[in-house]
Design an enzyme around this catalytic site. Structure first.
Site, mmCIF file in Angstrom:
data_model
loop_
_atom_site.group_PDB
_atom_site.id
_atom_site.type_symbol
_atom_site.label_atom_id
_atom_site.label_comp_id
_atom_site.label_asym_id
_atom_site.label_seq_id
_atom_site.Cartn_x
_atom_site.Cartn_y
_atom_site.Cartn_z
ATOM 1 N N GLY A 144 0.772 -1.233 0.000
ATOM 2 C CA GLY A 144 0.000 0.000 0.000
ATOM 3 C C GLY A 144 0.801 1.279 0.000
ATOM 4 C CB SER A 145 1.977 3.823 -1.520
ATOM 5 O OG SER A 145 2.186 5.214 -1.678
ATOM 6 C CB SER A 146 -2.283 7.344 -0.237
ATOM 7 O OG SER A 146 -1.186 8.185 0.037
ATOM 8 C CB SER A 147 1.585 7.858 -4.154
ATOM 9 O OG SER A 147 1.653 8.878 -3.178
ATOM 10 C CB ALA A 148 -0.688 2.668 -5.476
#
Length: 144
Positions: free
Chosen positions: A62-66
């Site tokens: 996870g990364s909110s920038s994915a």
């Protein structure tokens, strides 16, 4: 062999070689948004390009920038032809939703359990809009 995947982000039928990743990946810092190349130095498939493939993901990191990276891949024409996800990843899929809202050609996304993904590795597959997966060729020979 024929499998059925659950549509997550509907779209047109798609086809391409299946790149079944052997480990989860983070799109943020793991995939170059300009080229579609896997750049994570620790990822087993580092150096391979996801552009135009049916990308099978056993998991995501996870990364909110994915979602932004996937959106950039779509805009640059370097996105996969379709995504096969073990489990829905709302952050990643948001990139496809935004791309569609912007009017860009958007790859479909499907849910296919990670256990079924390795059998597709290296094979040219066709995905129907309903999620039927069929292989156009024989499986690659075992290594060694």
């Amino acid at each position: 062999m024929e499998l059925t995947a659950e549509p997550l982000i509907p779209g047109a039928a798609a086809c391409g070689p299946c790149l079944a990743l052997s480990a989860p990946i983070s799109f943020w810092g793991g995939v170059d948004p300009r080229s579609g190349t896997i750049i994570d130095a620790r990822h087993p498939e580092r150096g391979l390009c996801i552009a135009g493939t049916v990308l099978a993901l056993p998991g995501t990191i996870g990364s909110s920038s994915a979602s932004a990276v996937l959106l950039e891949l779509v805009h640059a024409g370097k996105a996969p032809a379709a995504l096969l996800l073990d489990a829905p990843d709302a952050i990643l899929l948001l990139g496809l939703v935004v791309a569609r809202e912007m009017g860009w050609p958007t790859p479909p996304a499907f849910r296919l359990p990670a256990a079924a993904q390795p059998a597709l590795a290296g094979r040219r597959i066709v995905l129907s809009a309903a999620g039927r997966i069929s292989c156009e060729d024989r499986p690659p020979p075992p290594p060694g």
